[in-house]
Design a protein around this motif. Structure first.
Motif, mmCIF file in Angstrom:
data_model
loop_
_atom_site.group_PDB
_atom_site.id
_atom_site.type_symbol
_atom_site.label_atom_id
_atom_site.label_comp_id
_atom_site.label_asym_id
_atom_site.label_seq_id
_atom_site.Cartn_x
_atom_site.Cartn_y
_atom_site.Cartn_z
ATOM 1 N N LYS A 51 0.529 10.380 -4.912
ATOM 2 C CA LYS A 51 0.934 11.779 -4.970
ATOM 3 C C LYS A 51 0.209 12.528 -3.860
ATOM 4 C CE LYS A 51 1.269 13.773 -8.964
ATOM 5 N NZ LYS A 51 1.030 14.299 -10.306
ATOM 6 N N THR A 52 0.890 12.775 -2.766
ATOM 7 C CA THR A 52 0.267 13.497 -1.665
ATOM 8 C C THR A 52 1.286 14.399 -0.992
ATOM 9 O OG1 THR A 52 0.800 11.898 0.058
ATOM 10 C CG2 THR A 52 -1.238 11.527 -1.176
ATOM 11 N N THR A 53 0.761 15.253 -0.144
ATOM 12 C CA THR A 53 1.624 16.085 0.685
ATOM 13 C C THR A 53 1.814 15.456 2.049
ATOM 14 O OG1 THR A 53 -0.253 17.339 1.485
ATOM 15 C CG2 THR A 53 0.879 18.188 -0.461
ATOM 16 N N ALA A 107 0.858 -1.187 0.000
ATOM 17 C CA ALA A 107 0.000 0.000 0.000
ATOM 18 C C ALA A 107 0.893 1.236 0.000
ATOM 19 C CB ALA A 107 -0.888 -0.012 1.244
ATOM 20 N N ARG A 108 0.306 2.361 -0.309
ATOM 21 C CA ARG A 108 1.097 3.591 -0.342
ATOM 22 C C ARG A 108 1.350 4.147 1.047
ATOM 23 N NH1 ARG A 108 -0.758 8.425 -0.036
ATOM 24 N NH2 ARG A 108 -2.890 8.641 0.633
ATOM 25 N N ASP A 119 -10.490 16.551 -2.126
ATOM 26 C CA ASP A 119 -10.829 15.333 -1.393
ATOM 27 C C ASP A 119 -10.488 14.074 -2.174
ATOM 28 O OD1 ASP A 119 -11.811 16.929 0.639
ATOM 29 O OD2 ASP A 119 -13.863 16.864 -0.124
ATOM 30 N N SER A 120 -9.265 14.015 -2.672
ATOM 31 C CA SER A 120 -8.832 12.825 -3.403
ATOM 32 C C SER A 120 -7.319 12.751 -3.394
ATOM 33 C CB SER A 120 -9.350 12.846 -4.847
ATOM 34 O OG SER A 120 -8.701 13.851 -5.596
ATOM 35 N N VAL A 121 -6.836 11.613 -3.774
ATOM 36 C CA VAL A 121 -5.407 11.403 -3.945
ATOM 37 C C VAL A 121 -5.218 10.619 -5.236
ATOM 38 C CG1 VAL A 121 -5.383 9.291 -2.546
ATOM 39 C CG2 VAL A 121 -3.281 10.581 -2.851
ATOM 40 N N ARG A 122 -4.193 10.968 -5.989
ATOM 41 C CA ARG A 122 -3.883 10.242 -7.223
ATOM 42 C C ARG A 122 -2.683 9.347 -6.967
ATOM 43 N NH1 ARG A 122 -3.003 13.740 -12.151
ATOM 44 N NH2 ARG A 122 -3.650 11.889 -13.260
#
Length: 126
Positions: free
Chosen positions: A117-119, A37-38, A94-97
Motif C-alpha cells: 500500500k503506497t503512493t 517483490a512489490r 516512514d513505513s509501508v504496509r
C-alpha cells in the motif's frame, strides 16, 4: 530442523526477518520457489528458483536501514496471508504496509507474492 505445517513454515520465515537471522532460510525455501517483490511497479521483481529466492530474502533480512514487522498471519491449508509493515525510519510516514500471499508444500515455501500500500513515492523494502 524440519517444519511440516504451513503455520510452522511461515512462523520461522517471519522470525528470520525479525531476528535478521538468515541461517534457517535455506531449509524453508523450495527448489522451485517463485517470489515476487512489490517493486518495481507495476508488477514487481520476480525471483525464480531456490538460489535467486534465497539471495533476495537474505538481502531483505540483512538490510539494516529497515525492519520488517508482521502484523497478522492467516493460514488456510497450504496457503498463508501475511500482513506486514516495513519500517525504514522512525517517523509515522516512514513505513509501508503490505501483504504477502504464501503457498507452502511439503514443508517449504513454493510461492510468495508481495503487494504493498503506497503512493509510489516511498522507499522500497523489495
Amino acid at each position: 530442523m524440519s517444519f511440516h505445517t504451513t503455520a510452522e513454515v511461515v512462523h520461522h520465515f517471519n522470525r528470520a526477518f525479525l531476528d535478521r537471522d538468515t541461517s534457517s532460510l535455506a531449509e524453508l525455501i523450495a527448489d522451485d520457489c517463485v517470489m515476487e517483490a512489490r517493486d518495481p511497479a507495476p508488477d514487481g521483481a520476480r525471483y525464480e528458483g531456490r538460489a535467486e529466492c534465497l539471495r533476495f530474502c537474505r538481502s531483505l533480512a540483512e538490510e539494516r536501514a529497515g525492519r520488517f514487522e508482521p502484523e497478522g498471519v492467516v493460514v488456510t491449508g497450504e496457503r498463508a496471508t501475511v500482513r506486514w509493515r516495513y519500517r525504514f525510519g522512525d517517523g509515522p510516514a516512514d513505513s509501508v504496509r503490505g501483504v504477502s500471499l504464501v503457498l507452502v508444500r511439503d514443508g517449504r515455501i513454493v510461492e510468495s507474492l508481495s503487494y504493498g500500500k503506497t503512493t509510489g513515492d516511498t522507499r522500497s523494502p523489495g
